[in-house]
Design an enzyme around this catalytic site. Sequence first.
Site, mmCIF file in Angstrom:
data_model
loop_
_atom_site.group_PDB
_atom_site.id
_atom_site.type_symbol
_atom_site.label_atom_id
_atom_site.label_comp_id
_atom_site.label_asym_id
_atom_site.label_seq_id
_atom_site.Cartn_x
_atom_site.Cartn_y
_atom_site.Cartn_z
ATOM 1 N N HIS A 40 50.934 88.394 61.946
ATOM 2 C CA HIS A 40 50.562 89.795 61.848
ATOM 3 C C HIS A 40 48.843 89.586 61.725
ATOM 4 C CE1 HIS A 40 50.714 89.414 57.826
ATOM 5 N NE2 HIS A 40 52.017 89.379 57.805
ATOM 6 N N HIS A 43 48.025 87.241 58.882
ATOM 7 C CA HIS A 43 47.765 85.746 58.982
ATOM 8 C C HIS A 43 46.836 85.594 60.053
ATOM 9 C CE1 HIS A 43 52.395 86.469 59.004
ATOM 10 N NE2 HIS A 43 52.223 85.488 58.135
HETATM 11 P P1 AMP Z 1 54.198 83.850 55.473
HETATM 12 O O1 AMP Z 1 54.109 83.614 56.823
HETATM 13 O O2 AMP Z 1 54.648 85.314 54.938
HETATM 14 O O3 AMP Z 1 54.444 82.527 54.678
HETATM 15 O O4 AMP Z 1 52.591 83.886 55.193
HETATM 16 C C1 AMP Z 1 51.587 82.868 55.644
HETATM 17 C C2 AMP Z 1 50.168 82.931 55.058
HETATM 18 O O5 AMP Z 1 49.783 84.399 55.278
HETATM 19 C C3 AMP Z 1 50.323 83.111 53.457
HETATM 20 O O6 AMP Z 1 49.234 82.546 52.822
HETATM 21 C C4 AMP Z 1 50.542 84.550 52.963
HETATM 22 O O7 AMP Z 1 49.790 84.991 51.756
HETATM 23 C C5 AMP Z 1 49.576 85.095 54.191
HETATM 24 N N1 AMP Z 1 49.762 86.547 54.312
HETATM 25 C C6 AMP Z 1 50.750 87.060 54.423
HETATM 26 N N2 AMP Z 1 50.625 88.382 54.636
HETATM 27 C C7 AMP Z 1 49.211 88.733 54.486
HETATM 28 C C8 AMP Z 1 48.331 89.922 54.255
HETATM 29 N N3 AMP Z 1 48.756 91.135 54.389
HETATM 30 N N4 AMP Z 1 46.963 89.715 54.111
HETATM 31 C C9 AMP Z 1 46.509 88.474 54.086
HETATM 32 N N5 AMP Z 1 47.310 87.372 53.976
HETATM 33 C C10 AMP Z 1 48.523 87.378 54.111
#
Ligand code: AMP
Length: 288
Positions: A40, A43
Amino acid sequence: MPSTASTQLIHSAQEARAAVEAAKQSGDVIGFVPTMGALHEGHLSLVEASLDVCDRTVVSIFVNPTQFGPNEDLDRYPRDLEQDLQRLEKLGCWMVFAPSTEEMYPPGSETLIDVGSVAGTMEGAARPTHFPGVATVVLKLFQIVPADRAFFGQKDYQQTLVVKQLVRDLSVPTEVVVCPTVREADGVAMSSRNAYLSTDERCQALSLWKSLQLAKQLVAEGVTDVTELNRRVQQHFAAFPGVEVDYVAFVEAGTVQPVTTIDRPTVMAVAARVGKTRLIDNQLLNGA
Ligand code: AMP
């Protein structure tokens, strides 16, 4: 890399490392964004931050089983590699590393990383196997993609502390860069898990962001006692019957140390279950 170059999709750890090492040899600065996919705007903001300051950007897409507890959502976690690739290609991402579970954890894998006290409270208390799984997969990914900089979201506040601790303690030569949380128009933090929410649950999910806003406002009005802030925040959540609060924590910014008075930069972190979906959010309550 110019955004016209096509993104290479690599499944093999050996191939990914060889390509990254060759690019580094040629003098390129490598940026790395580890993700679990279902990408999204949150990311993509990390990818853009990397593209801004690095010559080549690698994104990993791997739903890491070791960071899910036995009764969590590993099986139903959203996956859409095709769409993720299209988005990354459009941005000008150089490489997507999307390994299989067997590639990351060959039979016989047993090592788990314990980063110590930073992983013990909040998310670590609620999900005891989560951070050992995160730390292990992040270290493995850093070995496979030996990047100059790696980009993580403030959305997962405690995870950023765990990764920083890991990098410091285990002498990993990768700089950790933390980027701001990207939110929907109404304030809800973007999350792959928001896809689980029904229309009603999506309304209830707003309570997390509103609780952070409420606390911020109270602090601005001079309420600095954490007991009082907690009371007001719990009162706020009582108006959302579909929300079961897991914890509300007030910790010194950059740490997981609880504070009793907001007399220094403080992060408020909240975790709650909305229906079956567990959501987290956090915010710095006061400035410098
Ligand atoms: P995930 O796919 O949930 O493991 O997240 C991958 C990376 O994206 C991690 O560093 C998360 O902290 C970051 N991330 C997830 N959601 C957000 C968001 N809304 N804003 C900024 N970074 C995010």
